[in-house]
Design an enzyme around this catalytic site. Structure first.
Site, mmCIF file in Angstrom:
data_model
loop_
_atom_site.group_PDB
_atom_site.id
_atom_site.type_symbol
_atom_site.label_atom_id
_atom_site.label_comp_id
_atom_site.label_asym_id
_atom_site.label_seq_id
_atom_site.Cartn_x
_atom_site.Cartn_y
_atom_site.Cartn_z
ATOM 1 N N HIS A 224 0.784 -1.252 0.027
ATOM 2 C CA HIS A 224 -0.048 0.087 0.116
ATOM 3 C C HIS A 224 0.584 1.193 -0.004
ATOM 4 C CE1 HIS A 224 -4.360 -0.340 -0.076
ATOM 5 N NE2 HIS A 224 -4.396 0.387 0.495
ATOM 6 N N ASP A 228 -3.429 7.065 -0.772
ATOM 7 C CA ASP A 228 -4.659 6.818 -1.194
ATOM 8 C C ASP A 228 -4.381 6.520 -2.810
ATOM 9 O OD1 ASP A 228 -7.724 7.040 -1.296
ATOM 10 O OD2 ASP A 228 -7.273 8.242 -3.023
ATOM 11 N N GLY A 229 -5.467 5.751 -3.485
ATOM 12 C CA GLY A 229 -5.241 5.498 -4.954
ATOM 13 C C GLY A 229 -4.556 4.258 -5.122
ATOM 14 N N VAL A 233 -4.121 2.395 -9.031
ATOM 15 C CA VAL A 233 -2.929 2.193 -9.378
ATOM 16 C C VAL A 233 -2.437 0.854 -9.748
ATOM 17 C CG1 VAL A 233 -0.532 2.647 -9.225
ATOM 18 C CG2 VAL A 233 -2.119 4.751 -8.596
ATOM 19 N N ARG A 235 -4.427 -1.536 -10.241
ATOM 20 C CA ARG A 235 -5.507 -2.285 -11.232
ATOM 21 C C ARG A 235 -4.806 -1.899 -12.557
ATOM 22 N NH1 ARG A 235 -8.952 -1.749 -7.177
ATOM 23 N NH2 ARG A 235 -10.025 0.296 -7.692
ATOM 24 N N TYR A 260 -13.207 -9.980 -5.705
ATOM 25 C CA TYR A 260 -11.994 -9.563 -5.753
ATOM 26 C C TYR A 260 -11.185 -9.167 -4.270
ATOM 27 C CZ TYR A 260 -8.727 -5.502 -6.735
ATOM 28 O OH TYR A 260 -7.594 -4.696 -6.771
HETATM 29 N N1 LIG Z 1 -7.249 -7.909 2.162
HETATM 30 C C1 LIG Z 1 -6.516 -7.186 1.135
HETATM 31 N N2 LIG Z 1 -5.244 -7.430 0.919
HETATM 32 C C2 LIG Z 1 -4.597 -6.789 0.094
HETATM 33 N N3 LIG Z 1 -5.182 -5.746 -0.537
HETATM 34 C C3 LIG Z 1 -6.438 -5.376 -0.359
HETATM 35 C C4 LIG Z 1 -7.028 -6.002 0.294
HETATM 36 N N4 LIG Z 1 -8.469 -5.445 0.701
HETATM 37 C C5 LIG Z 1 -8.361 -4.624 -0.424
HETATM 38 N N5 LIG Z 1 -7.141 -4.641 -0.940
HETATM 39 C C6 LIG Z 1 -6.713 -3.760 -2.158
HETATM 40 O O1 LIG Z 1 -6.743 -2.194 -1.552
HETATM 41 C C7 LIG Z 1 -7.543 -1.428 -2.372
HETATM 42 C C8 LIG Z 1 -8.136 -0.346 -1.532
HETATM 43 O O2 LIG Z 1 -7.538 0.194 -0.556
HETATM 44 P P1 LIG Z 1 -8.072 1.509 0.260
HETATM 45 O O3 LIG Z 1 -9.467 0.928 0.688
HETATM 46 O O4 LIG Z 1 -7.119 1.362 1.165
HETATM 47 O O5 LIG Z 1 -8.133 2.224 -0.924
HETATM 48 P P2 LIG Z 1 -6.910 3.204 -1.611
HETATM 49 O O6 LIG Z 1 -5.632 2.761 -1.149
HETATM 50 O O7 LIG Z 1 -7.287 4.596 -1.078
HETATM 51 O O8 LIG Z 1 -7.094 3.046 -2.952
HETATM 52 P P3 LIG Z 1 -8.195 3.871 -3.918
HETATM 53 O O9 LIG Z 1 -7.624 5.422 -3.960
HETATM 54 O O10 LIG Z 1 -8.092 3.113 -4.947
HETATM 55 O O11 LIG Z 1 -9.342 3.877 -3.024
HETATM 56 C C9 LIG Z 1 -8.568 -2.497 -3.151
HETATM 57 O O12 LIG Z 1 -9.094 -1.842 -4.146
HETATM 58 C C10 LIG Z 1 -7.714 -3.384 -3.084
HETATM 59 O O13 LIG Z 1 -6.739 -3.617 -4.220
#
Ligand SMILES: Nc1ncnc2c1ncn2[C@@H]1O[C@H](COP(=O)(O)OP(=O)(O)OP(=O)(O)O)[C@@H](O)[C@H]1O
Length: 298
Positions: A224, A228-229, A233, A235, A260
């Site tokens: 991670h 955010d994002g 990114v 996908r 997913y």
């Molecule tokens: N258990 C998990 N293990 C690994 N990755 C996961 C898990 N659950 C979700 N994810 C990934 O994390 C992403 C979402 O992460 P999060 O909710 O923290 O949003 P984000 O990092 O802000 O991303 P975005 O801006 O795309 O919302 C999901 O789309 C998926 O790819």
């Protein structure tokens, strides 16, 4: 790796500064990023190849996408991917724009507002996502790099309300700890090292399979790296890597989000859930490839 400016690149490639800027703006220089108005170009970047001008209609995915993108063709595969990939990926992450609104923005660069209020960030990130897809297509044939991953984040988040927050690092790694699915992720201080190690392992695989691409995705999401994002990114990277490795690309459809997420959660112990979900996504995508008469390998 260092960076050079537009003037130095123009000299090195024996073209005008204007051409260098155009190449950068069109995403044809992998790793090129903008610092304010100034383009920073990786010092090992190669001069982009000239566009092909033959009259033939390509039947492989990458060439077809490039051709349709450059010719501005409506109603083809490029048009479809822009709308479907953007709509589904943004919806997975909570955007409330509908498929029709996404299409409207892509086709007319305007949006009709009816009853519901619309979040400006949803619109900005939708438009930015269209540009990210262009980058993916333009750079499909290049090796996956850290600079490219950061560039995707930069383009996706530029101009959003997040980008105005002092602690939010647009186009760079997170400063604050975050969780995913209630589980810890890599601490900010360790992100750069882990991403470098992940890329090294991944890029050392000679013939990459769909499982390798999914495994990269899982590990990327576990790190991670951005505030955010990360989902979007991640996908986009899978789409690019499928193109690069001759594997049928796919969109993770919003209605399969539950599968997913479960697949990501279980991947370390059981690969079947996520693999089957992705195979379903691929099968759906093949229907469009068949419709447009485009070849695929598997
Ligand atoms: N258990 C998990 N293990 C690994 N990755 C996961 C898990 N659950 C979700 N994810 C990934 O994390 C992403 C979402 O992460 P999060 O909710 O923290 O949003 P984000 O990092 O802000 O991303 P975005 O801006 O795309 O919302 C999901 O789309 C998926 O790819």
């Amino acid at each position: 790796m260092g960076y050079i400016n537009v003037g130095a690149a123009a000299k090195k490639w024996n073209i005008s500064e204007r051409s260098v800027r155009n190449y950068c703006r069109n995403g044809r220089v992998p790793g090129a990023t903008q610092d304010g108005l100034v383009w920073l170009i990786p010092d090992n970047a190669e001069k982009p190849a000239r566009k092909q001008r033959s009259g033939k209609i390509p039947t492989d995915v990458i060439s077809r996408l490039k051709m349709e993108k450059e010719a501005g063709i409506n109603g083809g595969l490029y048009h479809k991917i822009q709308i479907d990939l953007t709509y589904n990926s943004n919806h997975i992450e909570g955007s409330r724009l509908t498929h029709d609104q996404t299409r409207y923005i892509f086709e007319t660069n305007t949006i009709g507002v009816e009853d519901d209020a619309i979040n400006v960030d949803d619109i900005v990130e939708t438009v930015n996502h269209f540009r990210c897809i262009d980058l993916v297509i333009d750079q499909a044939n290049y090796k996956l790099s850290e600079a490219f991953i950061k560039q995707l984040h930069f383009v996706l988040k530029t101009g959003t309300s997040d980008s105005r927050k002092a602690w939010f690092n647009v186009g760079d790694y997170k400063r604050l700890e975050n969780e995913v699915g209630g589980m810890p992720t890599t601490l900010p201080a360790k992100v750069a090292g882990e991403i470098k190690a992940l890329l090294k392992d991944y890029n050392s695989i000679n013939k990459k399979t769909l499982d390798d691409i999914i495994d990269f995705h899982y590990k990327f999401e576990k790190i991670h790296p951005f505030q955010d994002g990360n989902g979007r990114v991640g996908r986009l990277i899978m789409f690019k890597e499928c193109l690069r490795n001759g594997i049928t690309p796919f969109i993770v459809y919003d209605d399969l989000k539950g599968f997913y997420y479960r697949g990501l959660k279980e991947w370390k112990h059981e690969k079947g859930y996520l693999r089957d979900t992705i195979l379903t996504c691929q099968d759906r995508f093949k229907v469009h490839l068949d419709y447009f008469g485009i070849r695929y390998n598997d």
